[in-house]
Design an enzyme around this catalytic site. Structure first.
Site, PDB file in Angstrom:
ATOM      1  N   ASP A 194       1.013  -1.098  -0.191  1.00 13.24           N
ATOM      2  CA  ASP A 194       0.197  -0.034  -0.040  1.00 13.24           C
ATOM      3  C   ASP A 194       0.660   1.894  -0.130  1.00 13.24           C
ATOM      4  O   ASP A 194       0.333   2.333   0.040  1.00 13.24           O
ATOM      5  CB  ASP A 194      -0.981  -0.054   1.103  1.00 13.24           C
ATOM      6  CG  ASP A 194      -1.685  -1.407   1.404  1.00 13.24           C
ATOM      7  OD1 ASP A 194      -2.987  -1.820   0.454  1.00 13.24           O
ATOM      8  OD2 ASP A 194      -2.090  -1.647   1.921  1.00 13.24           O
ATOM      9  N   HIS A 221      -6.152  -3.182   5.341  1.00 11.24           N
ATOM     10  CA  HIS A 221      -5.103  -3.628   4.035  1.00 11.24           C
ATOM     11  C   HIS A 221      -6.289  -4.447   2.969  1.00 11.24           C
ATOM     12  O   HIS A 221      -6.300  -5.370   2.101  1.00 11.24           O
ATOM     13  CB  HIS A 221      -4.075  -5.092   3.785  1.00 11.24           C
ATOM     14  CG  HIS A 221      -3.841  -5.118   2.898  1.00 11.24           C
ATOM     15  ND1 HIS A 221      -2.285  -4.261   2.332  1.00 11.24           N
ATOM     16  CD2 HIS A 221      -2.756  -6.252   2.555  1.00 11.24           C
ATOM     17  CE1 HIS A 221      -1.940  -4.770   0.969  1.00 11.24           C
ATOM     18  NE2 HIS A 221      -1.857  -6.527   1.183  1.00 11.24           N
TER      19      HIS A 221
END
Length: 428
Positions: A194, A221
């Site tokens: 990310d 996530h």
């Protein structure tokens, strides 16, 4: 206060350190005098294992760890029978990491004495797949692997890549607790991808160097639980317009969907995940080795966010794993709302993982069931409890090819069961 990350120059060095050391330490060592190679070997010293090493993430991840000068021993495990061949292939690379492959019942052999265990095992996300679809399959895989690690290498750092991370990390924590070896400093959900995407996308949008661009990403996530803090971008940029901010935020949150769609059913993000997984593993090993100031974002157990037991935050890594967990710093109203809106979902995903780990053991087995038309017996996922089978579950979302396989074989399966029943009745 804003978290005191290292300078962008140091971030640049960290981002490429693993790959620059491949040239300066590993490859060149092969052509230097033996004494120099021996000295280099003394600088290394970690035994690492990749669980799920035959997969789309596992193979390139194992390759990058094989090239990492910190790794002296690398073990590769997978249920796929090709993994000894993957390890043999890797073993021909001229670095010092001894590489061995394991499959079948040899999981604990692969894990014996490991310092770091990286888990990319499980099914990849396909178009149309929901979080629940992934959970139903990968939860059991993570449980079994973590349980084995708890017995074979109870002090190892465990890095969970298998999705959904927001649930699989809490599952791993519960399994380690049940085994009596849980150390929250040594369990990580790998959210580095990310951060990597955020750096790349922001740098592209503003004409910056991605290696020197810093974009904090916190939360979880998955989808909207991924919260990029664009107000903290470094080097400092002029304010994003609302349209630009919204577009970047959405792309960072759903970057995985972009890859799944582009691969047209051929898989999910594998290469970028392997790269970032290897980077995070390298940073964990750097901390274990005593390097000072090792800072990363990762999904860990924390009480810093009201209601949440797990959250991705900036941490300092050290000789025992997580040394300290830091706040996210000063944020703006837009980011505050993103966090507030997604927190209930993040809490629920963690709760689901914890309850699943506590309630029962899930496996696939051939049992009596009425869930499949015409069949009296069928192999399906079940939850096992004190009295045997507690519940039988559906197989989840499948594609047209798999539907046809089931339809074509069902008459044969029905006939085989009928034959068994008739034989038993005739021989009472």
């Amino acid at each position: 206060l804003k978290f005191p990350f290292a300078s962008t120059r140091l971030q640049n060095i960290r981002c490429v350190a693993m790959f620059s050391t491949l040239r300066t330490s590993a490859v060149r060592a092969a052509t230097r005098p033996l004494s120099r190679a021996a000295a280099l070997q003394q600088e290394r010293g970690f035994k690492a294992s990749v669980l799920g090493a035959a997969g789309g993430i596992g193979q390139p991840l194992a390759l990058l760890l094989k090239l990492n000068p910190r790794v002296t021993t690398l073990t590769c495990f997978d249920v796929a029978p090709i993994v000894p061949g993957v390890a043999a292939d890797l073993s021909h690379i001229c670095t010092g990491a001894k590489t061995t492959g394991f499959t079948g019942d040899d999981l604990k052999k692969a894990l014996d004495g490991c310092d770091i265990v990286v888990i990319p095992a499980g099914v990849p996300r396909k178009p149309g797949m929901t979080r629940d679809d992934l959970f139903n399959i990968n939860a059991g895989i993570v449980r079994n692997l973590v349980a084995a690690a708890a017995e074979a290498c109870p002090k190892a750092c465990i890095l969970v890549i298998s999705n959904p991370v927001n649930s699989t990390v809490p599952i791993a924590a519960e399994i380690l607790k049940q085994k009596g070896v849980y150390d929250p400093r040594k369990l990580f959900g790998v959210t580095t991808l990310d951060v990597c995407r955020a750096r790349t996308f922001v740098a592209e949008a503003r004409g910056l160097d991605p290696l020197t661009t810093r974009v904090p990403v916190i939360g979880g996530h998955a989808g909207t639980t991924i919260v990029p803090l664009l107000s903290q971008v470094e080097p400092a940029v002029s304010g994003f317009s609302d349209e630009e901010r919204d577009a970047l935020t959405h792309r960072i949150m759903f970057g995985g969907d972009e890859v799944v769609k582009a691969k047209a059913g051929g898989g999910s993000a594998t290469l970028s995940m392997a790269y970032t997984g290897a980077h995070f593993a390298d940073r964990v090993m750097a901390g274990l080795a005593g390097e000072i100031g090792v800072q990363e974002y990762t999904f860990v157990q924390t009480d810093k966010v009201a209601g949440c037991t797990f959250f991705s935050l900036p941490v300092t890594l050290g000789k025992e794993g997580v040394e300290s967990i830091h706040d996210w710093g000063k944020i703006n109203a837009f980011e505050e709302k993103l966090i507030a809106d997604m927190t209930p979902d993040l809490i629920e995903q963690a709760r689901k993982g914890v309850e699943w780990a506590k309630i029962g053991v899930q496996e696939y087995t051939f049992v009596q069931t009425d869930k499949v038309a015409g069949c009296t017996f069928f192999s399906l996922p079940v939850t096992l409890g004190k009295e045997g089978v507690e519940s039988i579950h559906d197989w989840g979302k499948i594609n047209a090819f798999e539907e046809k396989l089931i339809a074509d074989m069902t008459p044969d399966l029905i006939e085989q069961a009928r034959k068994g029943v008739e034989w038993a009745n005739a021989h009472k």
